[in-house]
Design a protein around this motif. Sequence first.
Motif, PDB file in Angstrom:
ATOM      1  N   GLU A 357       0.678  -1.157   0.088  1.00  0.00           N
ATOM      2  CA  GLU A 357      -0.145  -0.027   0.037  1.00  0.00           C
ATOM      3  C   GLU A 357       0.878   1.200   0.108  1.00  0.00           C
ATOM      4  N   VAL A 358       0.592   2.156  -0.536  1.00  0.00           N
ATOM      5  CA  VAL A 358       0.819   3.745  -0.333  1.00  0.00           C
ATOM      6  C   VAL A 358       0.439   4.408   0.973  1.00  0.00           C
ATOM      7  N   THR A 359       1.290   4.433   1.806  1.00  0.00           N
ATOM      8  CA  THR A 359       0.393   5.454   3.129  1.00  0.00           C
ATOM      9  C   THR A 359       1.147   6.848   3.100  1.00  0.00           C
ATOM     10  N   THR A 360       2.171   7.243   2.427  1.00  0.00           N
ATOM     11  CA  THR A 360       2.537   8.317   2.265  1.00  0.00           C
ATOM     12  C   THR A 360       2.796   9.140   0.582  1.00  0.00           C
ATOM     13  N   ASP A 361       1.944   9.941   0.555  1.00  0.00           N
ATOM     14  CA  ASP A 361       1.983  10.646  -0.961  1.00  0.00           C
ATOM     15  C   ASP A 361       3.183  11.108  -1.037  1.00  0.00           C
ATOM     16  N   PHE A 362       3.807  10.702  -2.509  1.00  0.00           N
ATOM     17  CA  PHE A 362       5.167  11.511  -2.756  1.00  0.00           C
ATOM     18  C   PHE A 362       5.348  12.805  -2.895  1.00  0.00           C
ATOM     19  N   ARG A 363       4.223  13.338  -2.909  1.00  0.00           N
ATOM     20  CA  ARG A 363       4.176  14.807  -3.102  1.00  0.00           C
ATOM     21  C   ARG A 363       4.367  15.344  -1.742  1.00  0.00           C
ATOM     22  N   ALA A 364       3.727  14.697  -0.746  1.00  0.00           N
ATOM     23  CA  ALA A 364       4.233  15.186   0.721  1.00  0.00           C
ATOM     24  C   ALA A 364       5.655  15.399   0.668  1.00  0.00           C
ATOM     25  N   VAL A 365       6.562  14.407   0.368  1.00  0.00           N
ATOM     26  CA  VAL A 365       7.879  14.436   0.363  1.00  0.00           C
ATOM     27  C   VAL A 365       8.472  15.747  -0.373  1.00  0.00           C
ATOM     28  N   PHE A 366       8.140  15.557  -1.655  1.00  0.00           N
ATOM     29  CA  PHE A 366       8.485  16.898  -2.495  1.00  0.00           C
ATOM     30  C   PHE A 366       8.233  18.178  -1.973  1.00  0.00           C
ATOM     31  N   GLY A 367       6.947  18.371  -1.442  1.00  0.00           N
ATOM     32  CA  GLY A 367       6.424  19.600  -0.975  1.00  0.00           C
ATOM     33  C   GLY A 367       7.163  19.973   0.265  1.00  0.00           C
ATOM     34  N   GLU A 368       7.687  19.122   1.087  1.00  0.00           N
ATOM     35  CA  GLU A 368       8.517  19.592   2.153  1.00  0.00           C
ATOM     36  C   GLU A 368       9.781  19.966   1.758  1.00  0.00           C
ATOM     37  N   ALA A 369      10.247  19.125   0.722  1.00  0.00           N
ATOM     38  CA  ALA A 369      11.796  19.510   0.052  1.00  0.00           C
ATOM     39  C   ALA A 369      11.555  20.863  -0.572  1.00  0.00           C
ATOM     40  N   LEU A 370      10.434  21.193  -1.333  1.00  0.00           N
ATOM     41  CA  LEU A 370      10.414  22.473  -1.781  1.00  0.00           C
ATOM     42  C   LEU A 370      10.282  23.455  -0.852  1.00  0.00           C
ATOM     43  N   LEU A 393       5.920  15.225   6.497  1.00  0.00           N
ATOM     44  CA  LEU A 393       6.665  13.890   7.194  1.00  0.00           C
ATOM     45  C   LEU A 393       7.434  14.632   8.538  1.00  0.00           C
ATOM     46  N   GLY A 394       7.966  15.798   7.930  1.00  0.00           N
ATOM     47  CA  GLY A 394       8.967  16.296   9.249  1.00  0.00           C
ATOM     48  C   GLY A 394      10.167  15.581   9.163  1.00  0.00           C
TER      49      GLY A 394
END
Lengths: 397, 532
Positions: A357-370, A393-394
């Motif tokens: 399953e996907v429990t973390t949307d990859f965009r959350a990681v990208f968004g935090e990075a940006l 994610l922090g």
Amino acid sequence: MMRRRSFLAAGLGTGASLAWMGTAFGARSDPILVRVFLRGGLDGLNAIVPFADDAYYAARPTIGVPRPKAEGGALSLDGRFGLHPSLRSLVPMYRERSLAFVQAVGSPAPTRSHFDAQDHMEAGSLTGRARAGWLGRVRGQLGESDFAAVSMQDALPLALVGGDAIALGRLDKFGFAGGESVRARSERGFAALYTGDDGLVSPAGRRALSAVARVRALSPGSYRPAEGVDYGQGSAATQLRDLAMLIKAQVGLRVATVDVGGWDTHTGQRARLDRELLRLGTALSGFHRDLGDRMANVLVLVVSEFGRTVEENGSGGTDHGHGTVMMMLGGPVRGGRVYGRWPGLTKPQRYQGRDLEVTTDFRAVFGEALEKHLAVSKASRTLFGEERPPVPLGFLR
Amino acid sequence: MPLPTKPLLIAGALSLGGCAEATAQPRPAPSPQEDRALVAHTLGRFTFGPRPGDLERVAAMGLDVWLEAQLRAKSDPVPDPFRYATLPPLELFEEATGQRMMAEEGGVEEAVPSAPPVRKKRNKDIRKKLKSLNFKKLASAYTMAQLARQISSDDQVVEVMTDFWMNHFNVFARKGPVKFYAGHYVETAIRPHVLGRFEDLVIATAQHPAMLNYLDNVKSRAPLEGRALERRRRRDAQRMERGQKPVRRRDLNENYARELLELHTVGTTHSQADVVAAARVLTGWGTADIQNGGGFAFKPKLHDRGTKTVLGRRFGPGLDEGVDMLRFLARHPATGRLLGDKLCQRFVADVPPPSCVERVAAAHQSSGGDIPSMLRAVYTSPSFRGSRTSKLKTPLEFLVSSLRALDARPVDDRLARVLYRLGQPTLMMPVPTGYPDVAEAWTGSSSILQRMNLAAALGRGKLPGVELTLDRVLPLNAEDLVAEVHGRVLSGRGGPHTLMVLRQEVAKAKDPRQARSVAIALALGSPEFMRQ
């Protein structure tokens, strides 16, 4: 830890024209984001092994990575997950907390097509009709340098489309073809040609020639990494070594893309991953060590378009799946952790009964990075549009 | 509906020497200089660039006469070495490998279609065999199938329009099965119609497996509704409880319908409801089993039998209704404006002038979508004549025009790699909008650098995949090298700065060969040559 002066000396080979280096497009404190795309669908389950989950071994009788302490076993990270043994070079970075992972990360969109899934991840959008990439769209906020956005491949990936970017390919081959004198003649001739002002071609020509001259001034062919650093073999090694040189040269680079193929392991997965993960790990740790204290403002994201089936197939491999793993590396990372909610591997816990399953949307990681690393404004907007963005994610300090 | 004949006059007949709509006065007879410049400009836009002697030939014939002949032409057949790449998948495989596809028992010739399990296995076997083909080689072959004709054919407007429609009806060759259909797609769905009626292009592309796979229409089926939907949900819930995966059932796929409306025909003049309705009309539009050739097949079982309303027009169930819908969309006034936008962008300026767009839209309506009528509307529009050198060549245009200027002859598929390095590999644009046709897309440093490298290589007289004999175009003993290069390679369009630099650099050369090499490289790399 090397001192700054010796960094520059080590990085520049012939020491040609240090003059322009000083005209910094951005001081050392400017953050750098490197996106490493593993194309083909990285099997996250064998890279960051959920050895505490019995369902993993039930699903992978032959290709499962053994538990820690067994021969060829995973290298435990936190008691739940372990590194594939070929990634052992990453252990020091994990221990010193500059490396983290997300498990069960990926795209919510239900596609197992390389083309569609790569598209989503490069565009940072799920609509599948994007004409620009998640990095290209924010290029305007990354400064004026011609080298602000670079691709270490011969072509620009979708991630960089939408803003001014340059595809460098191998640095020692960037520029004109032919022998020494032929190249010099070509450059001089075209330089003279483009001193005119037709408003379209000449400015572009001048910029291209300037980029060629600046790359050549770095003497890429004779670059020597920091003491004791070995990038190893393969495409990731070449690209990351060239990238390290560019970063040290302070050319105003802010985002860079690296692309590595060969992850679509439908068959013979064990041998292939043994080799590819070894190369990847060596290249990443080489990059980390080569940059030394410059890693303080470098963030590397290692991504892949999807993961693979939980169960092995009949050919010693796995097929296209859903959730996978991401790696985050660099000074700004709150490392030494595996982020993300682990969904489990039993059949009812799987996506469509077959994939992680996907429990973390990859965009959350990208968004935090940006937002946090590159300090780009309206990052959420470019990734999520009208949707409500998920909680970050922090993973960044 | 038969094609009306009158519109030839309304759209601006050329032999009357003027545009009937814009002005009542005849055009003043152009001076010989202007005439030549207009010829160069027109050839620069309506062909892939003049070859040595073309300018004189067309000037003597008269532009109007030349264009009319071009608009009546048909596509040349594909050159032999690359023909196999334009065949349907089974024949393609056989030609490429010399093996017969079905050597096992049963074979393709079975009169009675097999029961489902055996058929599935055979399809899988065939797909596996197809996958064993070297894709790079295949891609090079269908690239050359276009390149060879773009370089060598005398019917240049056919070639320019083939490229235009390939982009308009873009498919991405790397996506799944599309790779085995790409060459066949261009040959059979695009080329026969490039100077015909627009609706024929819409129908032909809509029914081609390349498009049906690229935009996922093969996956589309009538959505479940009402009680059938409830039954399915209950069954899925039961299966989940038992720990089984739910049965995967395809649903309505809107991908193709959306692009059909937004990119191929009416543009933004539609709503989401129209997209859904159009998608429902097109359910069942799929492909036959690959062992039966893999061509277009309408599948009634997947088709939505309801009534659908698209842009205010109602359509019933069935294949014919779908074809009617495509004709309706192709002839819609909004489509005329969309085509006007794209044609005027291609032939006039990156920002298409509204007057040009209006003329094309009017021609589209009055001619029922006749493509030559629309092209005449562009050609006779004042903005066309006033748009000299306003466009930048795309990588493809740059490559082909360089080769034509030097009278190079395509020889083998290594030339395909050159096009790839320039950044515009054939049918490799993943996004349905196709390759962009605006300058800003192609002025990146890497892009310009590759063009310079190409110019330098051609100056040295060597390029993989072509036969290039510089002596044919620019003999070493030329009296005034720069004047020769200016006339033959630059069609007389070199500006003062470029000419000055040419003279300056040629003077530095150590021998005539180097002088010629420098002159050609700089001419091809000049702003004047890169512009169109």
